[in-house]
Write an enzyme that holds these catalytic residues in place. Structure first.
Site, PDB file in Angstrom:
ATOM      1  N   CYS A  81      -4.138   9.434 -18.102  1.00 21.66           N
ATOM      2  CA  CYS A  81      -2.922   9.932 -17.461  1.00 21.66           C
ATOM      3  C   CYS A  81      -1.891  10.321 -18.515  1.00 21.66           C
ATOM      4  O   CYS A  81      -1.594   9.529 -19.418  1.00 21.66           O
ATOM      5  CB  CYS A  81      -2.338   8.873 -16.532  1.00 21.66           C
ATOM      6  SG  CYS A  81      -0.808   9.395 -15.711  1.00 21.66           S
ATOM      7  N   CYS A  87       5.085   5.485 -16.930  1.00 19.88           N
ATOM      8  CA  CYS A  87       4.885   4.898 -15.606  1.00 19.88           C
ATOM      9  C   CYS A  87       4.589   3.407 -15.753  1.00 19.88           C
ATOM     10  O   CYS A  87       3.969   2.975 -16.725  1.00 19.88           O
ATOM     11  CB  CYS A  87       3.729   5.601 -14.898  1.00 19.88           C
ATOM     12  SG  CYS A  87       3.274   4.888 -13.314  1.00 19.88           S
ATOM     13  N   CYS A 201      -1.272  11.340 -11.091  1.00 17.02           N
ATOM     14  CA  CYS A 201      -1.848   9.998 -11.008  1.00 17.02           C
ATOM     15  C   CYS A 201      -3.373  10.078 -10.932  1.00 17.02           C
ATOM     16  O   CYS A 201      -3.928  10.851 -10.136  1.00 17.02           O
ATOM     17  CB  CYS A 201      -1.295   9.264  -9.787  1.00 17.02           C
ATOM     18  SG  CYS A 201      -1.883   7.569  -9.640  1.00 17.02           S
ATOM     19  N   TYR A 399      -6.549 -14.821   8.260  1.00 17.06           N
ATOM     20  CA  TYR A 399      -5.899 -13.703   7.574  1.00 17.06           C
ATOM     21  C   TYR A 399      -6.851 -12.510   7.629  1.00 17.06           C
ATOM     22  O   TYR A 399      -7.239 -11.941   6.611  1.00 17.06           O
ATOM     23  CB  TYR A 399      -5.537 -14.057   6.126  1.00 17.06           C
ATOM     24  CG  TYR A 399      -4.852 -15.407   5.992  1.00 17.06           C
ATOM     25  CD1 TYR A 399      -3.485 -15.547   6.199  1.00 17.06           C
ATOM     26  CD2 TYR A 399      -5.586 -16.555   5.695  1.00 17.06           C
ATOM     27  CE1 TYR A 399      -2.863 -16.784   6.102  1.00 17.06           C
ATOM     28  CE2 TYR A 399      -4.967 -17.797   5.594  1.00 17.06           C
ATOM     29  CZ  TYR A 399      -3.615 -17.907   5.793  1.00 17.06           C
ATOM     30  OH  TYR A 399      -3.016 -19.138   5.691  1.00 17.06           O
ATOM     31  N   GLU A 420      -4.567 -13.064  12.476  1.00 18.44           N
ATOM     32  CA  GLU A 420      -3.803 -12.166  11.599  1.00 18.44           C
ATOM     33  C   GLU A 420      -2.377 -12.051  12.141  1.00 18.44           C
ATOM     34  O   GLU A 420      -2.173 -11.923  13.351  1.00 18.44           O
ATOM     35  CB  GLU A 420      -4.467 -10.793  11.563  1.00 18.44           C
ATOM     36  CG  GLU A 420      -3.650  -9.676  10.944  1.00 18.44           C
ATOM     37  CD  GLU A 420      -3.269  -9.954   9.503  1.00 18.44           C
ATOM     38  OE1 GLU A 420      -2.091  -9.728   9.153  1.00 18.44           O
ATOM     39  OE2 GLU A 420      -4.138 -10.386   8.717  1.00 18.44           O
ATOM     40  N   ASP A 465      -9.015 -15.140   3.544  1.00 22.35           N
ATOM     41  CA  ASP A 465      -8.635 -13.982   2.729  1.00 22.35           C
ATOM     42  C   ASP A 465      -7.119 -13.824   2.817  1.00 22.35           C
ATOM     43  O   ASP A 465      -6.605 -12.860   3.388  1.00 22.35           O
ATOM     44  CB  ASP A 465      -9.349 -12.724   3.223  1.00 22.35           C
ATOM     45  CG  ASP A 465      -9.203 -11.549   2.246  1.00 22.35           C
ATOM     46  OD1 ASP A 465      -8.595 -11.743   1.175  1.00 22.35           O
ATOM     47  OD2 ASP A 465      -9.681 -10.450   2.565  1.00 22.35           O
ATOM     48  N   CYS A 492      -6.833 -12.388  -3.979  1.00 23.47           N
ATOM     49  CA  CYS A 492      -6.410 -11.270  -4.816  1.00 23.47           C
ATOM     50  C   CYS A 492      -5.440 -11.727  -5.908  1.00 23.47           C
ATOM     51  O   CYS A 492      -4.971 -10.908  -6.699  1.00 23.47           O
ATOM     52  CB  CYS A 492      -5.765 -10.171  -3.970  1.00 23.47           C
ATOM     53  SG  CYS A 492      -4.301 -10.702  -3.055  1.00 23.47           S
TER      54      CYS A 492
END
Length: 537
Positions: A81, A87, A201, A399, A420, A465, A492
């Site tokens: 990029c 950025c 991007c 979740y 959820e 999750d 995550c």
């Protein structure tokens, strides 16, 4: 060290998430020396940098990088990029992809090793010598607290695509310099206010770029003011673009304040004339008068088309609306769910259904999926032994988002219950289950902490999750109190996972297996998939 002063040093290591550590030697008034560690955001091990100290303490400081004086020996790749460094995203573009994977793997292992020691893939053939090997491995320190606590680490799995992989982006309106021309893109590195145009991007499909340029240029022509965070005045706030990897369908949403009204039909017509590889199936106007710099809706109006698109993953179809949670890397999500599937279908004798160590996807032209051709959950495919693991079981998918994992598991389970908090995601999950012909899925809208008290059924297996911050402590205790033998936890944010693992361990659960899956090439983020087992059952 003194606050506001500029120093130089070499980055020794980078802890997750993106916390670089620099050690400097400071001379004291009495002539003695003291080692001072400074944590700065960003950076790569081996870089020589100048940095400003923001918070000064005797033995540990916080700062920010001013300049990279000398690159690391690891930095052998050319950034794809042209706005790399300006950025604030994609910090790892100067690293070859294999190096990115190794760095992320070691960051996660370092976090988990505070509680457990991994049996690395290369050591599986000789587990008797693993303790001695660990003592000789300078990268993984063994402490008395972790002695005897081992889990099987199944490696890090690569993303099938390194560029153009994101299926969702939230672009911000603003200016790169104060009172400069209107920009539409991402935050400038180290800045809360300045926005860099994202018209080049590399982690999104080219359709995103064409939509962004169309919207930005139209708004420039009409001199529509962008929303200023400090005064809370202006109109243009965000542009949300989502694109299905499998179908090419795009959903475009313009997020504005209600301070001035405009006719957006000409922009809608201009968008419909774009020459795209995919197709825009809906253009939405989302009104947001909240003070926070987040994409949310006070009111949503469909300018044309519909307010959802269809994506496919592992042979199933999913309806996705503007705010539905769905993994931002569709092909990478297939790798993630395949690994989660392997852990769910473990035969509990230490053998996992499928291959425990897929070869990493190759970078560049040699990229390939780690999945086999037929990966859809199918009772016939999985065989009688594997069916038996869940065919008479109730599974909780907590979740659950749009119900992706729940529906992948449903064909081999008695029943799956998804919980959820986002109501529209739950409604989409229900429609998705009907679309895929699944009748044994139930989806409930609400906070996991409260909903668990309302469900009369008890789970035999739990899939977690959670969002980035992990599981609420009170919800975690309720999950543990079910006493199920096996839990698959997808995370995550490894720091949240490490914190929650300590609580699980205190209540009888042990980490059995773990994999990493890279859903975010060129960035600092990585996913974890873990199998937890309760040993007193």
């Amino acid at each position: 060290m003194k606050k506001g002063q500029i120093y130089e040093g070499i980055i020794e290591k980078v802890d997750f998430p993106n916390k670089a550590v620099i050690t400097t030697v400071e001379k004291q008034e009495d002539g003695s020396t003291t080692e001072v560690k400074t944590v700065v955001k960003g950076g790569i091990p081996g870089q020589k940098v100048s940095f400003v100290v923001n918070k000064a303490r005797r033995d540990k400081c916080k700062g920010r990088i001013k300049e990279v004086i000398e690159p690391s020996s690891w930095e052998t790749a050319t950034p794809a990029c042209p706005k790399f460094g300006t950025c604030g995203g994609c910090n790892y573009q100067t690293l070859p992809y294999e190096t990115q994977l190794e760095l992320k793997k070691n960051q996660v292992l370092s976090l988990i090793d505070d509680v457990y020691r991994p049996v690395l893939p290369t050591e599986k053939e000789d587990k008797a010598d693993v303790c001695e090997k660990k003592r000789q491995n300078d990268d993984i320190l063994v402490s008395p607290e972790t002695e005897g606590k081992k889990y099987q680490y199944d490696g890090i799995l690569a993303s099938p695509e390194i560029y153009g992989y994101r299926n969702k982006m939230e672009f911000s309106f603003g200016d790169e310099v104060k009172d400069g021309p209107l920009t539409l893109g991402l935050h400038k590195k180290g800045s809360f206010h300045d926005i860099v145009d994202a018209d080049c991007c590399k982690i999104v499909h080219n359709d995103f770029t064409k939509v962004l340029c169309c919207v930005r240029d139209y708004c420039r022509e009409l001199n529509i003011p962008h929303y200023k965070k400090n005064t809370h005045t202006g109109v243009l706030r965000h542009l949300l673009v989502r694109r299905a990897s499998a179908t090419g369908e795009l959903l475009v949403a313009l997020v504005v304040s209600s301070q001035q009204e405009y006719d957006w039909q000409p922009l809608a017509e201009r968008l419909q004339t774009l020459q795209l590889e995919g197709t825009i199936v809906g253009f939405l106007l989302i009104t947001n008068d909240g003070l926070g710099d987040v994409v949310k809706s006070d009111k949503t109006t469909v300018i044309f088309g519909k307010d959802y698109f269809i994506e496919e993953i592992l042979g199933l179809q999913f309806k996705i609306s503007p705010f539905s949670f769905f993994q931002t890397n569709t092909k990478g999500a297939e790798v993630l769910y395949q690994r989660a599937r392997d852990y769910i279908l473990e035969d509990f004798d230490g053998n996992v259904a499928g291959q425990p160590e897929e070869k990493m996807a190759q970078a560049g032209n040699e990229k390939q999926s780690t999945l086999q051709d037929n990966v859809v959950f199918d009772a016939e495919q999985d065989g009688n032994t594997k069916q038996g693991a869940l065919q008479d079981k109730v599974v909780f998918d907590l979740y659950s988002g749009t119900g992706t994992i729940a529906q992948i598991i449903a064909p081999i389970a008695k029943k799956v219950i998804g919980v959820e908090i986002v109501e529209e995601a739950v409604e989409a999950a229900k429609e998705n289950a009907a679309r895929n012909g699944l009748t044994n899925c139930e989806f409930i809208a609400g906070d996991v902490l409260k909903v668990l008290d309302e469900i009369s059924e008890k789970p035999d297996f739990i899939i977690l999750d959670p969002p980035r911050d992990g599981i609420h402590p009170k919800a975690l205790r309720k999950i543990i109190d079910y006493g199920v033998k096996n839990i698959v936890y997808i995370s995550c944010k490894p720091t949240s996972l490490a914190r929650d693992l300590e609580v699980f361990q205190e209540h009888g659960y042990e980490l059995e297996r773990m994999s990493n899956v890279d859903l975010f090439p060129e960035t600092v983020h990585v996913e974890c998939v873990t199998l937890l087992q309760r040993k007193d059952i």
